[in-house]
Motif scaffolding. Structure first.
Motif, PDB file in Angstrom:
ATOM      1  N   THR A 110       0.059 -88.482  48.481  1.00 29.11           N
ATOM      2  CA  THR A 110      -1.111 -87.411  48.642  1.00 29.11           C
ATOM      3  C   THR A 110      -1.906 -87.538  49.745  1.00 29.11           C
ATOM      4  N   GLU A 147       8.681 -83.422  43.203  1.00 28.87           N
ATOM      5  CA  GLU A 147       8.314 -82.787  41.842  1.00 28.87           C
ATOM      6  C   GLU A 147       7.807 -83.944  40.889  1.00 28.87           C
ATOM      7  N   ALA A 198      -1.195 -79.786  54.712  1.00 26.85           N
ATOM      8  CA  ALA A 198      -0.180 -80.291  54.037  1.00 26.85           C
ATOM      9  C   ALA A 198      -0.846 -80.938  53.021  1.00 26.85           C
ATOM     10  N   ASP A 199      -0.464 -80.788  51.518  1.00 24.01           N
ATOM     11  CA  ASP A 199      -1.044 -81.554  50.507  1.00 24.01           C
ATOM     12  C   ASP A 199      -0.306 -82.755  50.251  1.00 24.01           C
ATOM     13  N   TYR A 200       0.952 -83.086  50.816  1.00 25.23           N
ATOM     14  CA  TYR A 200       1.626 -84.235  50.560  1.00 25.23           C
ATOM     15  C   TYR A 200       2.269 -84.624  51.800  1.00 25.23           C
ATOM     16  N   LYS A 240       0.270 -72.982  55.934  1.00 29.87           N
ATOM     17  CA  LYS A 240       0.418 -74.176  55.613  1.00 29.87           C
ATOM     18  C   LYS A 240       1.690 -74.737  55.137  1.00 29.87           C
ATOM     19  N   LYS A 241       1.976 -75.955  55.054  1.00 32.02           N
ATOM     20  CA  LYS A 241       3.020 -76.351  54.384  1.00 32.02           C
ATOM     21  C   LYS A 241       2.717 -77.412  53.380  1.00 32.02           C
ATOM     22  N   GLU A 242       3.503 -77.394  52.279  1.00 37.38           N
ATOM     23  CA  GLU A 242       2.992 -78.121  51.067  1.00 37.38           C
ATOM     24  C   GLU A 242       3.296 -79.598  51.512  1.00 37.38           C
ATOM     25  N   CYS A 243       4.367 -79.913  52.013  1.00 36.05           N
ATOM     26  CA  CYS A 243       4.755 -81.127  52.501  1.00 36.05           C
ATOM     27  C   CYS A 243       5.426 -81.260  53.844  1.00 36.05           C
ATOM     28  N   LYS A 272       4.247 -85.218  41.836  1.00 33.47           N
ATOM     29  CA  LYS A 272       3.292 -83.848  41.389  1.00 33.47           C
ATOM     30  C   LYS A 272       2.886 -84.138  39.961  1.00 33.47           C
TER      31      LYS A 272
END
Length: 395
Positions: free
Chosen positions: A199, A141, A120-122, A4-7, A144
């Protein structure tokens, strides 16, 4: 193995750029040349990779061919990745038929599958028509840390200019309690930069609801942001204090190019810690003739100068003939200024030919109108192009 990718970054690059007139007749606004060897979109793509964001969807629509060719596989920006990287996302035909992007929000909604494939979370939403250097990682940052549903980058503007922007009214902790799109009587100077972090789950929910509303304009500023505020979602402003320019008009594009000049330029592209990457072909060194004069100018590789160049930005392969004068102007790749010609307070697009003894534009002190000559135009020997003219090939 689950990956996965965070963003994921989504770069809106499909606008027509109608206020740039002749410069966008054949190409999308983000691929317009800037600063001699760059394109406008280079800044956003470079910001992404410099910030550590390596998954970027570029949403195209209007005149996409040149932009698609320019981005290619993303190698110049280190975005040629097997998992992630840069992907061109044009409108496509789904089960319910083909559909043009109807607005900024609808463009993202049609590409939720691209975002969701990376879990993605974001989601970082960007525009491809701004000149600036910004660390998106710091904005993420802050998003979050604040536990925000949406974070909007804002920049302070003079109160007399605030009515041109989407304006945020915030509390002391930076939370947004009011958003006004181009208000007549602004009560804040915090202008939206068109840079959002959402988000993912919240973004998908509001985009889905918006897509079902036939009265919506499917726009982030007009619909999504107001809807989230009205529902009480946590919306935070992220202040930005560096150089930022919306180059959506002829004047702002000219000003941004001029900001590269001078002993202490407002915008420096020489910072090795935050490089602006671009795709450009190799060219021989500049040649400055024995009788040439070059003052306060940016002259890119491949240029050949025999006349006078002052307070101007020249792209790759520009030719300035003997006894010619180029002043207060932006000349894009391959422009040719013939012997004895004069170009003042003008923008010449790629491969424009100005004939011998022709005159384009007027002295900056005598007019407030910039002359613009579109790509591949030919100005005949001895012809005059007045201040404020907008010429396109074939006209």
């Amino acid at each position: 193995m689950f990956r996965k990718k965070e963003c994921v970054a989504m770069l809106l690059a499909g606008g027509q750029g109608s206020r740039l007139y002749a410069l966008t007749k054949k190409t999308a606004k983000p691929s317009v040349s800037f600063g001699g060897k760059y394109r406008i979109i280079d800044f956003t793509l470079s910001n992404c990779i410099n910030s550590g964001f390596d998954t970027v969807g570029v949403l195209t629509q209007y005149q996409p061919l040149q932009l698609n060719d320019y981005i290619g596989n993303g190698l110049p920006w280190d975005l040629d990745r097997t998992f992630g990287g840069v992907k061109i996302l044009p409108p496509y035909q789904g089960q319910n038929g083909a559909d043009w992007y109807r607005g900024t929000a609808n463009a993202i909604w049609q590409n939720m599958e691209f975002i969701n494939r990376y879990s993605a979370d974001y989601v970082l939403v960007l525009s491809g028509d701004h000149i600036y250097k910004m660390d998106y990682a710091k904005m993420l940052e802050a998003h979050k840390k604040n536990g925000a549903d949406c974070t909007i980058a804002v920049i302070d503007v003079p109160i007399e200019e605030a009515s041109r922007f989407g304006i945020m009214s915030t509390r002391e902790d930076g939370s947004i309690y009011k958003f006004s799109e181009k208000p007549k009587n602004p009560d804040s100077t915090k202008a939206s930069m068109g840079i959002y972090i959402f988000t993912r789950e919240k973004l998908e929910r509001y985009l889905r609801e918006d897509s079902k509303n036939p009265a919506s304009e499917n726009d982030f500023g007009k619909n999504i942001i107001p809807a989230m505020l009205a529902a009480g979602e946590k919306m935070m402003a992220y202040p930005f204090s560096g150089y930022w320019k919306d180059v959506g008009t002829i004047r702002s594009l000219w000003e941004a190019n001029m900001d590269l000049l001078g002993e202490h330029p407002a915008l420096s592209l020489l910072d090795e810690s935050w490089r602006i990457y671009s795709r450009h072909e190799a060219a021989p060194p500049q040649f400055i003739g024995a009788d040439a004069t070059v003052r306060n100018a940016s002259v890119t590789a491949g240029c050949e100068i025999h006349g006078t160049v002052r307070n101007s930005v020249l792209g790759t392969g520009v030719y300035v003939g003997r006894d010619a004068v180029v002043e207060d102007s932006v000349l894009m790749n391959g422009a040719h200024v013939g012997d004895g010609a004069t170009v003042r307070y003008s923008i010449l697009d790629a491969n424009v030919t100005v004939g011998k003894n022709a005159v384009v534009g007027e002295d900056r002190n005598a007019t407030d109108e910039i002359a613009v000559v579109g790509a591949d135009c030919v100005i005949a020997d001895g012809a005059t192009v007045p201040a404020g003219a907008m010429l396109s090939e074939g006209e």
